[in-house]
Design an enzyme around this catalytic site. Sequence first.
Site, mmCIF file in Angstrom:
data_model
loop_
_atom_site.group_PDB
_atom_site.id
_atom_site.type_symbol
_atom_site.label_atom_id
_atom_site.label_comp_id
_atom_site.label_asym_id
_atom_site.label_seq_id
_atom_site.Cartn_x
_atom_site.Cartn_y
_atom_site.Cartn_z
ATOM 1 N N ARG A 105 0.825 -1.207 0.000
ATOM 2 C CA ARG A 105 0.000 0.000 0.000
ATOM 3 C C ARG A 105 0.866 1.267 0.000
ATOM 4 N NH1 ARG A 105 -4.936 -0.631 4.194
ATOM 5 N NH2 ARG A 105 -5.616 1.204 3.023
ATOM 6 N N ASN A 141 -8.988 8.959 5.722
ATOM 7 C CA ASN A 141 -7.990 8.368 4.835
ATOM 8 C C ASN A 141 -6.615 8.325 5.478
ATOM 9 O OD1 ASN A 141 -10.082 8.271 3.004
ATOM 10 N ND2 ASN A 141 -9.480 10.149 1.950
ATOM 11 N N HIS A 158 -7.695 8.069 11.398
ATOM 12 C CA HIS A 158 -7.301 6.661 11.300
ATOM 13 C C HIS A 158 -5.795 6.483 11.147
ATOM 14 C CE1 HIS A 158 -11.620 5.512 9.836
ATOM 15 N NE2 HIS A 158 -11.541 5.672 11.138
ATOM 16 N N CYS A 212 16.433 0.629 21.543
ATOM 17 C CA CYS A 212 15.122 -0.023 21.519
ATOM 18 C C CYS A 212 15.098 -1.232 20.581
ATOM 19 C CB CYS A 212 14.021 0.968 21.125
ATOM 20 S SG CYS A 212 12.369 0.213 21.171
ATOM 21 N N THR A 250 -17.493 10.202 1.316
ATOM 22 C CA THR A 250 -17.605 9.194 2.368
ATOM 23 C C THR A 250 -18.982 8.559 2.341
ATOM 24 O OG1 THR A 250 -17.565 8.779 4.755
ATOM 25 C CG2 THR A 250 -18.156 11.008 4.048
ATOM 26 N N ASN A 275 -20.751 13.548 -2.964
ATOM 27 C CA ASN A 275 -20.517 12.109 -3.063
ATOM 28 C C ASN A 275 -21.086 11.595 -4.374
ATOM 29 O OD1 ASN A 275 -19.329 9.907 -1.601
ATOM 30 N ND2 ASN A 275 -21.367 9.068 -1.285
#
Length: 310
Positions: A105, A141, A158, A212, A250, A275
Amino acid sequence: MCLFQFTARRLVSRAHCGLKASSAKKQKFCLEMARPSSNMADFREVFAKAKHIAIITGAGVSAESGVPTFRGAGGFWRKWQAQELATPGAFARNPSRVWEFYHYRREVMLSKHPNPAHIAIAECEKRLSKQGRSVVVITQNIDELHRKAGTKHLLEIHGSLFKTRCTSCGNVAANYKSPICPALAGKGAPDPETADAAIPVEDLPQCEEDGCNGLLRPHVVWFGEALDPDVLTAVEKELDICDLCLVVGTSSVVYPAAMFAPQVSARGVPVAEFNMEATPATNRFRFHFPGPCGTTLPPALARHETEIIS
């Protein structure tokens, strides 16, 4: 995804239009609410007066840039849909497979560019900021195309494909490496016949914080995970002050974002939906403009004749 907590806490109860309406006036109101306007001139009058504009965007705004959604029929990577890979459990069981999916992606997105809808939003924000007006983009997105177009005031609810989070120390960092680690070079092909790379954990992306070396994961909100409370608090503040809200590309079915605009509309703020087709929330809004966002949005956000540019 977890339901947006402040939406549940502050959702305004609204009467439904139905057979119990006792007057012609109420019936007329119901009919009007069920038919959002598609009059661009009327929208432009509202837009010209707005001081704080919130723009909520979803996958549809990026579809015209050729971004695959991995949702619905045919939305497979190899033989899996995103819902099967974008989970904490999937990552725990097979981090190599999940990283192959996200590496694919990331590489796809590096070849994609903002379309006219992204650009119109960014240019509108820049122009209105010179007039003492504000625009905030609240996006579902993770592709960063808004950022690439030049949007500055951006809330990514997100997360982002180009951020990582350490599973050991929790450090979040931007990461635009291609490939993200040597072991993923040439991996991630979506063909169903492609075998898993089975990359050892120690060869997957590792944290670069001093001492780490923990396993990194994509800094995105996976199915079954709560959204970042700090981001949600910022969203709440923006929705509380906005005097115009746009819903762009959306489906209005993914929570909690599906309730953002209806909540704004419930307190009387004009909401305009852009939309391809009507959504379950369409009848709650004042405006609805069907068609590709890259076609409908630029004229909607263009400079209004009453704007004063300094």
